[in-house]
Design a protein around this motif. Structure first.
Motif, PDB file in Angstrom:
ATOM      1  N   LEU A 155     -25.786  -7.273  83.292  1.00 53.29           N
ATOM      2  CA  LEU A 155     -26.738  -8.375  83.455  1.00 53.29           C
ATOM      3  C   LEU A 155     -26.181  -9.653  82.828  1.00 53.29           C
ATOM      4  CD1 LEU A 155     -29.634  -9.387  84.061  1.00 53.29           C
ATOM      5  CD2 LEU A 155     -30.352  -8.384  81.914  1.00 53.29           C
ATOM      6  N   MET A 156     -25.453  -9.502  81.724  1.00 57.32           N
ATOM      7  CA  MET A 156     -24.991 -10.673  80.986  1.00 57.32           C
ATOM      8  C   MET A 156     -23.679 -11.254  81.520  1.00 57.32           C
ATOM      9  SD  MET A 156     -26.154  -9.263  77.263  1.00 57.32           S
ATOM     10  CE  MET A 156     -26.081 -10.665  76.169  1.00 57.32           C
ATOM     11  N   GLY A 212     -35.380   1.817  91.273  1.00 59.37           N
ATOM     12  CA  GLY A 212     -35.230   2.670  90.087  1.00 59.37           C
ATOM     13  C   GLY A 212     -35.089   4.123  90.495  1.00 59.37           C
ATOM     14  N   LEU A 251     -31.675   4.727  91.938  1.00 58.36           N
ATOM     15  CA  LEU A 251     -30.735   4.780  90.823  1.00 58.36           C
ATOM     16  C   LEU A 251     -30.768   6.151  90.143  1.00 58.36           C
ATOM     17  CD1 LEU A 251     -28.991   2.557  89.599  1.00 58.36           C
ATOM     18  CD2 LEU A 251     -30.882   1.964  88.115  1.00 58.36           C
ATOM     19  N   THR A 252     -31.996   6.627  89.885  1.00 53.55           N
ATOM     20  CA  THR A 252     -32.150   7.917  89.216  1.00 53.55           C
ATOM     21  C   THR A 252     -31.539   9.034  90.052  1.00 53.55           C
ATOM     22  OG1 THR A 252     -34.213   7.101  88.310  1.00 53.55           O
ATOM     23  CG2 THR A 252     -33.821   9.451  88.127  1.00 53.55           C
ATOM     24  N   THR A 282     -27.289  -1.481  82.105  1.00 56.80           N
ATOM     25  CA  THR A 282     -28.013  -2.670  82.519  1.00 56.80           C
ATOM     26  C   THR A 282     -27.552  -3.934  81.783  1.00 56.80           C
ATOM     27  OG1 THR A 282     -29.944  -1.280  82.811  1.00 56.80           O
ATOM     28  CG2 THR A 282     -30.300  -3.648  82.808  1.00 56.80           C
ATOM     29  N   MET A 283     -27.652  -3.899  80.450  1.00 58.36           N
ATOM     30  CA  MET A 283     -27.543  -5.150  79.698  1.00 58.36           C
ATOM     31  C   MET A 283     -26.190  -5.820  79.875  1.00 58.36           C
ATOM     32  SD  MET A 283     -30.485  -4.979  78.865  1.00 58.36           S
ATOM     33  CE  MET A 283     -30.581  -6.611  78.160  1.00 58.36           C
ATOM     34  N   PHE A 328     -39.504  -0.389  91.615  1.00 57.57           N
ATOM     35  CA  PHE A 328     -39.601   1.020  91.228  1.00 57.57           C
ATOM     36  C   PHE A 328     -38.816   1.894  92.207  1.00 57.57           C
ATOM     37  CE2 PHE A 328     -42.977  -0.262  88.374  1.00 57.57           C
ATOM     38  CZ  PHE A 328     -42.868   0.646  87.345  1.00 57.57           C
ATOM     39  N   THR A 357     -29.377  -2.212  88.550  1.00 61.40           N
ATOM     40  CA  THR A 357     -30.030  -2.208  87.237  1.00 61.40           C
ATOM     41  C   THR A 357     -30.391  -3.629  86.799  1.00 61.40           C
ATOM     42  OG1 THR A 357     -27.811  -2.235  86.300  1.00 61.40           O
ATOM     43  CG2 THR A 357     -28.912  -0.116  86.406  1.00 61.40           C
ATOM     44  N   ILE A 379     -33.449  -4.997  88.484  1.00 55.50           N
ATOM     45  CA  ILE A 379     -34.740  -4.566  87.928  1.00 55.50           C
ATOM     46  C   ILE A 379     -35.064  -5.389  86.681  1.00 55.50           C
ATOM     47  CG2 ILE A 379     -35.982  -2.647  86.874  1.00 55.50           C
ATOM     48  CD1 ILE A 379     -34.242  -0.760  88.572  1.00 55.50           C
ATOM     49  N   ALA A 380     -34.084  -5.510  85.795  1.00 58.10           N
ATOM     50  CA  ALA A 380     -34.337  -6.236  84.547  1.00 58.10           C
ATOM     51  C   ALA A 380     -34.719  -7.686  84.816  1.00 58.10           C
ATOM     52  CB  ALA A 380     -33.096  -6.176  83.656  1.00 58.10           C
ATOM     53  N   VAL A 421     -25.801  -4.224  74.445  1.00 54.90           N
ATOM     54  CA  VAL A 421     -26.115  -5.656  74.427  1.00 54.90           C
ATOM     55  C   VAL A 421     -25.036  -6.420  73.661  1.00 54.90           C
ATOM     56  CG1 VAL A 421     -27.592  -5.582  72.362  1.00 54.90           C
ATOM     57  CG2 VAL A 421     -28.002  -7.312  74.110  1.00 54.90           C
ATOM     58  N   VAL A 444     -27.800   8.982  89.869  1.00 52.76           N
ATOM     59  CA  VAL A 444     -27.254   9.470  88.602  1.00 52.76           C
ATOM     60  C   VAL A 444     -27.470  10.983  88.463  1.00 52.76           C
ATOM     61  CG1 VAL A 444     -27.489   9.346  86.106  1.00 52.76           C
ATOM     62  CG2 VAL A 444     -27.412   7.256  87.451  1.00 52.76           C
ATOM     63  N   GLY A 504     -25.545   3.274  85.493  1.00 48.11           N
ATOM     64  CA  GLY A 504     -26.850   3.142  84.854  1.00 48.11           C
ATOM     65  C   GLY A 504     -26.936   2.007  83.865  1.00 48.11           C
ATOM     66  N   MET A 559     -38.447  -7.646  87.178  1.00 48.94           N
ATOM     67  CA  MET A 559     -39.677  -6.988  86.728  1.00 48.94           C
ATOM     68  C   MET A 559     -40.616  -7.976  86.033  1.00 48.94           C
ATOM     69  SD  MET A 559     -40.699  -4.050  87.346  1.00 48.94           S
ATOM     70  CE  MET A 559     -41.842  -3.541  86.071  1.00 48.94           C
TER      71      MET A 559
END
Lengths: 296, 276, 272
Positions: free
Chosen positions: A225-226, A268, A271-272, A221-222, A265, A246, A249-250, A125, A275, A219, A253
């Motif tokens: 996202l920013m 998700g 994504l899983t 996200t933050m 989901f 990612t 989803i953030a 972050v 990875v 994987g 959701m």
């Protein structure tokens, strides 16, 4: 081990308890996949896997019949950012590892490695925030809007660089000293030793590092996202904003319900699986490398 | 000639990396330092974070970490013990290890989804510190296990043999001899786990939530420091200065935890070193 | 020193064969596909010092490890044949290895005290054996430290980390730790080879003082040492791919007139 006593002794209890805990730890991965599947079930039943790629776009309304569930643009966003980050980070990371092992004076090498360790621990972050307030305005002045694939790739590149560099460094360290001495005895110069003997010998570890870096980039996200702008589109250039799996989803959701939530989901789960596949490939590479060095 | 070129390229690369690092860190420190004082650390959050302090956020973060460690540490310790004694040729050890390697790669946002579905919905904990802590516990488990296992494996095999030759029971060998000897590794694992958990944001967005009030219990929603930074940066207009301050607090906290662990584990190690 | 040794030897030589503390029958140790030693039928007389000698790699240490089933701890190790102690075969699967190891102690080549205090090194095994009374434990710890001649050196600093002791002191502490459980049999795997000559002499003297109270089986590379301390001798050799036992009997008899040519050559230092 043979049975020591038939009574209920503390050692038996201990062994049983420990094994139970270990089994639970191992089962956690399966639990994650099962819960994702359970939650993704409704939308998967309604649309089937193909519409994830065949639909016109990502417009997940509240019912499966009315929505469009194509994740192609999201995949493209994730792919573009992760690819850009890797292309930027991998050469720098490998050069950094060679720097630590072959070029820098020992104390500076040590210091540099410590710096990489600190960098690896900086929260994502914080990376994202720095990208948002520093990089995005800079890029905006040059090529608006600023929040873009490029911003994401730069921030993620800095984030995954320590991962790749530290793994490459430890792979270089595990090249047998005898191999390096042999190269030196042949009168090879330092750069030939580094590039033509040590790096090829450490190839497995370096490749593993890069794959794990890619996995981390996909994987993450933050940070993305920013700084990536979060527009759902297949980017035409590196200056266009994108939205990753990612980040999606953030973002969604918080207000998604019904089939829309179920679809999140499902992404998700995608994504899983992505990875997991990468990690397994990296493991295979590491295993093969270990075998090669064991026989060599 | 080639040697010079290689050296030049490597110094350049290292310079770029160090430069980026300095830029990032310098920016946070320069912009954050001026706003941090005791009141900032203690006061409640006001005006969506633009004013007031981060007192409740620090409390929530600590509680989330406590929940996370009190679940993941016993579980991680037990698993690490099994792995450290496991014969790698046997299926059980191999299975656990492979599964943990993969788990370590699962994206944190996916842990967030998992935590939301399991702790929030299935177990009915909703948005709460408990949900967030448990979610993080799942996430840090692999990293915790790996370093504790390394600590245990670093205990010389002689010591295990000595205990076995005395007919000592397994549990006593473990509790009285092996774990104290492996303490530095355990400590490093705990610190890495704390570092990873304290840095995490995505897994907490829909588990511990955004509420910035002082939590009354573990079942209340509580905003972690990382979520606070995220919220100020992206969702609050004019939140930037305070986001700098919060980011600096988080980085300093992580650095302090890390340095303490390094010095502690070095002291523990040196007290064990055999002068003979 | 010699004068105290000789009479015992002569008694042994003249009287009926002594009672056996350990008897192995057709003992073999494998590591995976590799056979370390086979066909060993060793006889260890009670309350004497039995020395196992032979060149490196002839399976001496493997045999010693199998006697209290420490081979259980080595992945891939298999022990076959019989090891009779008090008439029971300790290789029988239901035989409790924990109880066995409390009766058959072991001292290792490299001193391996626990990374704990001196006192705790001795206290732990006692606690583990169920000695609850703290005074009793303290008494036994003092007695055993006196027995190994360490009491005067460490009485004032029992809380000191054991690993800060010198190598010789550590090895005597390890002997004390093995003795504190009051075993009948003590196995020693080259207990002096990691020590300097003076410490080695001290530990050797200590081993001799154990004669009569304990059955001692000591593996050694040092022929002079075997000559000085052994009542009974077992000579191992490598034949083909695996180690084997070539000759055993009263030490004096073997040193004076070995029956096997190999033994004679080895004792003379004519090979290896």
């Amino acid at each position: 081990m043979p049975a020591s006593a038939s009574r209920l002794d503390p050692d038996r209890l201990l062994t049983g308890g420990l094994r139970l805990c270990a089994a639970f730890s191992a089962a956690l991965l399966i639990l994650v996949v099962i819960f994702l599947l359970l939650q993704a079930g409704p939308v998967l039943d309604a649309i089937g896997p193909w519409r994830l790629f065949a639909d016109d776009g990502w417009f997940p309304a509240d019912t499966a019949a009315a929505g469009q569930f194509s994740i192609v643009a999201l995949l493209a966003g994730s792919g573009a950012v992760a690819f850009g980050a890797t292309v930027l980070a991998a050469p720098l990371a490998i050069a950094s590892a060679v720097f630590c092992r072959f070029v820098a004076p020992p104390r500076i090498g040590q210091l540099f490695r410590r710096m990489l360790e600190v960098l690896a621990g900086v929260p994502s972050v914080v990376f994202g925030f720095w990208g948002l307030v520093v990089l995005v305005p800079l890029i905006n002045r040059w090529q608006p809007p600023g929040a873009s694939v490029l911003a994401g790739a730069l921030v993620l590149g800095l984030m995954i660089l320590p991962t790749i560099a530290l793994l490459a460094d430890s792979a270089l360290r595990s090249v047998p000293r005898a191999t390096l001495s042999a190269a030196a005895a042949l009168g090879l110069s330092r750069w030939r030793t580094a590039l033509q003997v040590a790096l090829p010998a450490a190839r497995g570890g370096v490749v593993t590092g890069i794959i794990l870096g890619v996995a981390r980039a996909i994987g993450e996200t933050m940070a993305v996202l920013m700084v990536c702008g979060n527009v759902v589109q297949v980017p035409a250039s590196v200056f266009e904003p994108v939205r990753t799996l990612t980040a999606n989803i953030a973002l969604e959701m918080a207000y998604a319900y019904g089939d829309h939530r179920s679809a999140l989901f499902l992404t998700g789960l995608v994504l899983t699986l992505l990875v997991i596949a990468l990690v397994l490939v990296a493991e295979l590479g590491r295993g093969a490398n270990a075998r090669r060095t064991a026989h060599g | 000639m080639g040697d010079r070129l290689l050296a030049g390229v490597c110094w350049l690369a290292a310079g770029i990396v160090a430069g980026g690092f300095a830029w990032l860190l310098g920016d946070i420190v320069m912009n954050g330092l001026g706003q941090i004082n005791l009141m900032y650390l203690l006061m409640p959050v006001a005006d969506a974070g633009r004013a007031g302090g981060i007192g409740p956020v620090i409390v929530s973060t600590s509680l989330i970490l406590v929940v996370c460690l009190s679940v993941s540490l016993p579980l991680g310790l037990a698993t690490a013990i099994v792995l450290s004694e496991a014969d790698d040729e046997r299926w059980f050890g191999r299975l656990v290890r492979r599964s943990l390697d993969v788990l370590a790669g699962v994206p944190s946002i996916v842990f967030g989804l998992f935590g939301y579905a399991v702790f929030g919905l299935a177990l009915g904990l909703g948005f709460s510190i408990l949900s967030g802590g448990l979610t993080l516990a799942c996430m840090v488990l692999p990293i915790l296990i790996r370093s504790i296992e390394q600590g245990l494996r670093a205990v010389p095999i002689d010591i295990r043999h000595a205990a076995a030759a005395l007919g000592m029971q397994r549990w006593r060998t473990l509790v009285a001899v092996l774990l104290p000897a492996a303490a530095p590794g355990v400590l490093v694992g705990v610190v890495l786990g704390i570092g990873r958990a304290a840095a995490e944001t995505a897994a907490l967005l829909f588990t511990s939530g955004y509420v910035a009030r002082m939590p009354d219990s573990l079942l209340d929603s509580g905003r972690s420091l990382s979520v606070h930074i995220f919220d100020l940066a992206l969702n609050v207009a004019g939140g930037e200065p305070r986001a700098y301050a919060a980011a600096l607090v988080l980085i300093v906290a992580l650095a302090v935890v890390n340095l303490t662990a390094i010095s502690l584990s070095e002291r523990l190690l040196s007290s064990r070193i055999n002068p003979a | 020193m010699k004068s105290t040794v000789t009479p015992i030897r002569s008694v042994v030589a003249e009287s009926a064969p002594p009672a056996l503390a350990i008897q192995t029958k057709d003992l073999a140790v494998h590591y995976g596909a590799l056979c370390a030693v086979r066909g060993v039928s060793l006889q260890v007389p009670q309350q004497q010092i039995t020395a196992i000698i032979g060149p490196s790699g002839c399976g001496k240490t493997s045999v010693l490890s199998s006697l209290n089933r420490l081979t259980d701890l080595i992945p891939g190790a298999r022990v076959s044949g019989q090891i009779l102690i008090d008439g029971a075969d300790v290789l029988w699967p239901a035989y409790d290895p924990v109880a066995l190891r409390r009766r058959v102690g072991k001292v290792f080549q490299k001193p391996n005290p626990f990374p704990l205090s001196i006192a705790r090194n001795l206290d732990l095994p006692l606690r583990d054996q169920g000695v609850r009374n703290a005074d009793e434990r303290a008494g036994r710890i003092e007695a055993v430290l006196r027995r190994v001649g360490l009491w005067d050196e460490v009485a004032q600093r029992l809380d000191m980390p054991a690993q800060q002791l010198s190598g010789g002191q550590q090895q005597r502490l390890c002997i004390a730790r093995a003795l504190v459980l009051e075993p009948d049999i003590l196995l020693m795997d080259e207990p002096c080879s990691a020590l300097d000559p003076i410490a080695s002499g001290v530990v050797e003297g200590l081993i001799e003082e154990l004669r009569g109270d304990y059955t001692v089986v000591v593996v050694t590379h040092n022929l002079q040492q075997a000559r000085r301390i052994a009542d009974h001798l077992a000579v191992f050799w490598t034949s083909g791919d695996a180690g084997c036992l070539v000759e055993q009997g009263p030490a004096g008899a073997i040193f004076d007139s070995p029956k096997q040519a190999i033994t004679a050559a080895y004792l003379d230092g004519r090979c290896c």
